[in-house]
Design an enzyme around this catalytic site. Structure first.
Site, PDB file in Angstrom:
ATOM      1  N   HIS A  26       0.840  -1.210   0.000  1.00 45.89           N
ATOM      2  CA  HIS A  26       0.000   0.000   0.000  1.00 45.89           C
ATOM      3  C   HIS A  26       0.877   1.263   0.000  1.00 45.89           C
ATOM      4  CE1 HIS A  26      -3.058  -2.695   2.278  1.00 45.89           C
ATOM      5  NE2 HIS A  26      -3.513  -2.529   1.065  1.00 45.89           N
ATOM      6  N   LYS A  50     -18.208  -5.786   9.473  1.00 49.18           N
ATOM      7  CA  LYS A  50     -17.048  -6.678   9.307  1.00 49.18           C
ATOM      8  C   LYS A  50     -15.951  -6.244  10.275  1.00 49.18           C
ATOM      9  CE  LYS A  50     -13.740  -8.041   5.823  1.00 49.18           C
ATOM     10  NZ  LYS A  50     -13.073  -7.460   4.679  1.00 49.18           N
ATOM     11  N   ARG A 100      -1.372  -6.583  -7.799  1.00 53.15           N
ATOM     12  CA  ARG A 100      -0.181  -7.382  -7.499  1.00 53.15           C
ATOM     13  C   ARG A 100       0.039  -8.449  -8.563  1.00 53.15           C
ATOM     14  NH1 ARG A 100      -2.435  -8.786  -1.740  1.00 53.15           N
ATOM     15  NH2 ARG A 100      -4.197  -8.922  -3.172  1.00 53.15           N
ATOM     16  N   SER A 138      -2.712  -7.972   3.426  1.00 56.18           N
ATOM     17  CA  SER A 138      -3.036  -7.727   4.836  1.00 56.18           C
ATOM     18  C   SER A 138      -3.363  -9.048   5.527  1.00 56.18           C
ATOM     19  CB  SER A 138      -4.228  -6.780   4.952  1.00 56.18           C
ATOM     20  OG  SER A 138      -3.915  -5.539   4.363  1.00 56.18           O
TER      21      SER A 138
END
Ligand code: PNS
Length: 170
Positions: A26, A50, A100, A138
């Site tokens: 990031h 969430k 990515r 993450s």
């Protein structure tokens, strides 16, 4: 003599995400985006449905710490609701996302096309992640950290410190 004061138009892009937590991938995307845009607004999704490892407030604080030296050009805030509405509120029409690998494509294309359907004038731009960061997510960071593994090559210092604090229950 009349003088016209010219105000330069600021180019501003929004980089949205969950950032639970922020990774080196990031950070790289933000640094790259700063080469193209004057200002970047990092929008941290606040999704009460969430639960993440960090609260939205904690994520915002960690990201602000990381980009402290860039605070003239990088703003960090949480948002809820539709991304396109947040982008408009920030007086922008550009969403930045990092890619990515090809495996990111389906998810990203679905999001970009949904956002286009919602607002045809909001454009999504993809920046390719640096190869060394292409394996980082993450989710992977959280897994490694949960079992006490070393995450120093995956996340910036403020995140490493925050993960240690979490592990100690602080
Ligand atoms: O880091 P993430 O979890 O891949 O980021 C996803 C995010 C926050 C960009 C996306 O879930 C989002 O924009 N949510 C806001 C709700 C929305 O606008 N949904 C429509 C587009 S799918």
């Amino acid at each position: 003599m009349s003088r016209t004061v010219k105000t330069k138009k600021v180019s501003r892009a929004v980089f949205p995400g969950s950032f639970d937590p922020l990774t080196n991938g990031h950070v790289d995307v933000v640094e790259r985006a700063l080469l193209v845009f004057d200002e970047i607004v990092i929008g941290v999704l606040n999704n009460p449905g969430k639960e993440g490892l960090f609260t939205a407030e904690e994520r915002v604080a960690i990201i602000k710490e990381q980009f402290h030296k860039r605070r003239d050009r990088v703003t960090v805030m949480s948002f809820s609701g539709l991304l396109v509405e947040f982008v408009r509120k920030q007086k922008s029409n550009v969403v930045i996302r990092g890619l990515r690998a090809i495996s990111d494509y389906d998810y990203e294309a679905q999001m970009a096309l949904t956002n286009r359907k919602l607002d045809d004038e909001v454009e999504t731009l993809f920046l390719m992640a640096r190869e060394v960061n292409s394996y980082i997510s993450s989710t992977v960071v959280k897994q490694v950290a949960r079992f006490g593994g070393k995450v120093s090559a995956m996340v910036p210092k403020p995140v490493e410190r925050a993960l240690l604090r979490k592990a100690k229950g602080k």
